[in-house]
Design a protein around this motif. Sequence first.
Motif, PDB file in Angstrom:
ATOM      1  N   LEU A  91     -18.214 -41.037  15.644  1.00  0.00           N
ATOM      2  CA  LEU A  91     -18.130 -42.348  15.572  1.00  0.00           C
ATOM      3  C   LEU A  91     -17.708 -42.544  13.920  1.00  0.00           C
ATOM      4  CD1 LEU A  91     -19.032 -45.440  15.705  1.00  0.00           C
ATOM      5  CD2 LEU A  91     -21.467 -44.721  14.868  1.00  0.00           C
ATOM      6  N   HIS A  92     -16.232 -43.475  13.940  1.00  0.00           N
ATOM      7  CA  HIS A  92     -15.578 -43.517  12.799  1.00  0.00           C
ATOM      8  C   HIS A  92     -15.964 -44.992  12.457  1.00  0.00           C
ATOM      9  CE1 HIS A  92     -12.825 -40.028  13.675  1.00  0.00           C
ATOM     10  NE2 HIS A  92     -13.065 -40.530  15.105  1.00  0.00           N
ATOM     11  N   CYS A  93     -16.380 -45.004  10.948  1.00  0.00           N
ATOM     12  CA  CYS A  93     -16.947 -46.305  10.364  1.00  0.00           C
ATOM     13  C   CYS A  93     -16.994 -46.433   9.065  1.00  0.00           C
ATOM     14  CB  CYS A  93     -18.195 -46.594  11.041  1.00  0.00           C
ATOM     15  SG  CYS A  93     -19.499 -45.257  10.730  1.00  0.00           S
ATOM     16  N   LEU A  94     -17.262 -47.358   8.557  1.00  0.00           N
ATOM     17  CA  LEU A  94     -17.488 -47.436   7.154  1.00  0.00           C
ATOM     18  C   LEU A  94     -18.695 -46.942   6.707  1.00  0.00           C
ATOM     19  CD1 LEU A  94     -16.382 -51.366   6.761  1.00  0.00           C
ATOM     20  CD2 LEU A  94     -15.121 -49.345   5.964  1.00  0.00           C
ATOM     21  N   MET A 117     -29.903 -45.250  21.929  1.00  0.00           N
ATOM     22  CA  MET A 117     -30.607 -45.386  23.037  1.00  0.00           C
ATOM     23  C   MET A 117     -30.267 -44.915  24.241  1.00  0.00           C
ATOM     24  SD  MET A 117     -30.811 -49.485  24.733  1.00  0.00           S
ATOM     25  CE  MET A 117     -31.257 -50.120  23.453  1.00  0.00           C
ATOM     26  N   ALA A 118     -29.081 -44.405  24.508  1.00  0.00           N
ATOM     27  CA  ALA A 118     -28.420 -43.699  25.490  1.00  0.00           C
ATOM     28  C   ALA A 118     -28.538 -41.917  25.210  1.00  0.00           C
ATOM     29  CB  ALA A 118     -27.110 -44.005  25.678  1.00  0.00           C
ATOM     30  N   GLU A 119     -29.235 -41.595  24.386  1.00  0.00           N
ATOM     31  CA  GLU A 119     -29.312 -40.320  23.724  1.00  0.00           C
ATOM     32  C   GLU A 119     -28.018 -39.711  24.122  1.00  0.00           C
ATOM     33  OE1 GLU A 119     -32.528 -39.183  26.430  1.00  0.00           O
ATOM     34  OE2 GLU A 119     -34.312 -39.974  24.882  1.00  0.00           O
ATOM     35  N   ILE A 120     -27.080 -40.127  23.483  1.00  0.00           N
ATOM     36  CA  ILE A 120     -25.978 -39.327  23.374  1.00  0.00           C
ATOM     37  C   ILE A 120     -25.683 -38.808  22.065  1.00  0.00           C
ATOM     38  CG2 ILE A 120     -23.339 -39.725  23.691  1.00  0.00           C
ATOM     39  CD1 ILE A 120     -23.827 -42.058  25.533  1.00  0.00           C
ATOM     40  N   ASP A 121     -25.264 -37.515  21.915  1.00  0.00           N
ATOM     41  CA  ASP A 121     -24.841 -36.800  20.733  1.00  0.00           C
ATOM     42  C   ASP A 121     -23.834 -37.321  19.982  1.00  0.00           C
ATOM     43  OD1 ASP A 121     -27.202 -35.109  21.055  1.00  0.00           O
ATOM     44  OD2 ASP A 121     -26.315 -33.543  22.109  1.00  0.00           O
ATOM     45  N   TYR A 122     -24.114 -37.375  18.735  1.00  0.00           N
ATOM     46  CA  TYR A 122     -22.737 -38.373  17.927  1.00  0.00           C
ATOM     47  C   TYR A 122     -22.906 -37.730  16.451  1.00  0.00           C
ATOM     48  CZ  TYR A 122     -26.192 -41.693  15.882  1.00  0.00           C
ATOM     49  OH  TYR A 122     -27.255 -42.279  15.034  1.00  0.00           O
ATOM     50  N   GLN A 123     -21.797 -37.909  15.814  1.00  0.00           N
ATOM     51  CA  GLN A 123     -21.706 -37.617  14.490  1.00  0.00           C
ATOM     52  C   GLN A 123     -21.006 -38.656  13.930  1.00  0.00           C
ATOM     53  OE1 GLN A 123     -19.907 -33.622  14.314  1.00  0.00           O
ATOM     54  NE2 GLN A 123     -18.152 -34.322  15.501  1.00  0.00           N
ATOM     55  N   ILE A 124     -21.234 -38.790  12.472  1.00  0.00           N
ATOM     56  CA  ILE A 124     -20.368 -39.989  11.784  1.00  0.00           C
ATOM     57  C   ILE A 124     -19.256 -39.317  11.020  1.00  0.00           C
ATOM     58  CG2 ILE A 124     -20.734 -41.839  10.177  1.00  0.00           C
ATOM     59  CD1 ILE A 124     -23.563 -42.330  11.432  1.00  0.00           C
ATOM     60  N   ASP A 125     -18.393 -40.152  11.064  1.00  0.00           N
ATOM     61  CA  ASP A 125     -16.924 -39.777   9.999  1.00  0.00           C
ATOM     62  C   ASP A 125     -16.698 -41.179   9.470  1.00  0.00           C
ATOM     63  OD1 ASP A 125     -14.714 -38.845   8.907  1.00  0.00           O
ATOM     64  OD2 ASP A 125     -13.506 -39.689  10.430  1.00  0.00           O
ATOM     65  N   MET A 139     -28.387 -35.299  18.453  1.00  0.00           N
ATOM     66  CA  MET A 139     -27.840 -34.989  17.333  1.00  0.00           C
ATOM     67  C   MET A 139     -27.267 -36.228  16.557  1.00  0.00           C
ATOM     68  SD  MET A 139     -24.879 -32.133  16.473  1.00  0.00           S
ATOM     69  CE  MET A 139     -23.589 -32.983  16.937  1.00  0.00           C
ATOM     70  N   HIS A 140     -27.631 -36.414  15.339  1.00  0.00           N
ATOM     71  CA  HIS A 140     -27.286 -37.253  14.620  1.00  0.00           C
ATOM     72  C   HIS A 140     -26.780 -36.918  13.349  1.00  0.00           C
ATOM     73  CE1 HIS A 140     -30.434 -40.224  16.919  1.00  0.00           C
ATOM     74  NE2 HIS A 140     -29.460 -39.896  17.708  1.00  0.00           N
ATOM     75  N   ASN A 141     -25.554 -36.736  13.360  1.00  0.00           N
ATOM     76  CA  ASN A 141     -25.057 -35.995  12.206  1.00  0.00           C
ATOM     77  C   ASN A 141     -24.050 -37.177  11.188  1.00  0.00           C
ATOM     78  OD1 ASN A 141     -23.448 -34.798  10.276  1.00  0.00           O
ATOM     79  ND2 ASN A 141     -22.784 -32.939  11.561  1.00  0.00           N
ATOM     80  N   SER A 142     -24.634 -37.271   9.959  1.00  0.00           N
ATOM     81  CA  SER A 142     -24.062 -38.193   9.489  1.00  0.00           C
ATOM     82  C   SER A 142     -23.166 -37.917   8.272  1.00  0.00           C
ATOM     83  CB  SER A 142     -25.147 -39.095   8.604  1.00  0.00           C
ATOM     84  OG  SER A 142     -26.010 -39.612   9.386  1.00  0.00           O
TER      85      SER A 142
END
Length: 255
Positions: A18-21, A43-51, A1-4
């Motif tokens: 993932l907190h970022c600009l 690459m590691a196939e770790i689910d993440y979302q961006i904040d 999951m790549h939630n942006s």
Amino acid sequence: MHNSANSVKVTPKDIVTLHCLGRGKTVPSPSPFVLKLETFLRMAEIDYQIDTKKPFNPKSGKTPWITLNGADLTDTQIIIEHLSKNFEKDLWGEATSEERAIARMTRLTLENHFYWGMVHWRWVKSINTIGNLMPIPVIKLTVAKLVMPRKMKHALNVQGLGRYSYEKMVEFLKEDLRNLSTILGQKDFWLGIAPMEIDCTIFGFLAQVLWGMPGSPYEKLLKDELFNLEEYCNRMREKYYSDFSEILYQPAAKQ
């Protein structure tokens, strides 16, 4: 999951925030460290979302940073090591101790030396075009053009690279890139036919050179001479960022 999504309200267990600009206009993130970390997650196939609402850690002031199961972490390398242990991911494959040592020295060269040349190019030499790289409101952009060159010159002077002439600085950074090209040689990825953890850092930085520093002597070097580095970037992009164009910054449609 790549939630942006720009803001994250509820985070399920074991989902990295993932907190970022925000996204860049020509490269998914104008920060090599954000791109390094996001590439690792993919690459590691770790689910993440961006904040992007809280890009800077409230305690350390650093970006990027992550939240995982209620705990906050900063520093991309510490984060990668923590996530590797937490999710039982080993992205080093059969790399020898010598190869891992060379990889570490390569990472440090990029993060502690080459990075500062990038800072100079973007925030001093080409400050008038910084708005072409990332979305910055008009007022903030005007202030940045007045304040950032002086601020970054001071930081570069403290770091040491800024005490040299621009010509000498370019010479140093070009040598960094030529050394990277020599190490890569004809390999598909940094240590062979399969990408490993170090490739996250390499791509994070080289992607900036190729797509995020237009007109720079470093971009020109990759395109005119160091063809293997350009091909490497395209290879990594194809493997991990099939959505590259889709996740670039898109201005909101006018109503």
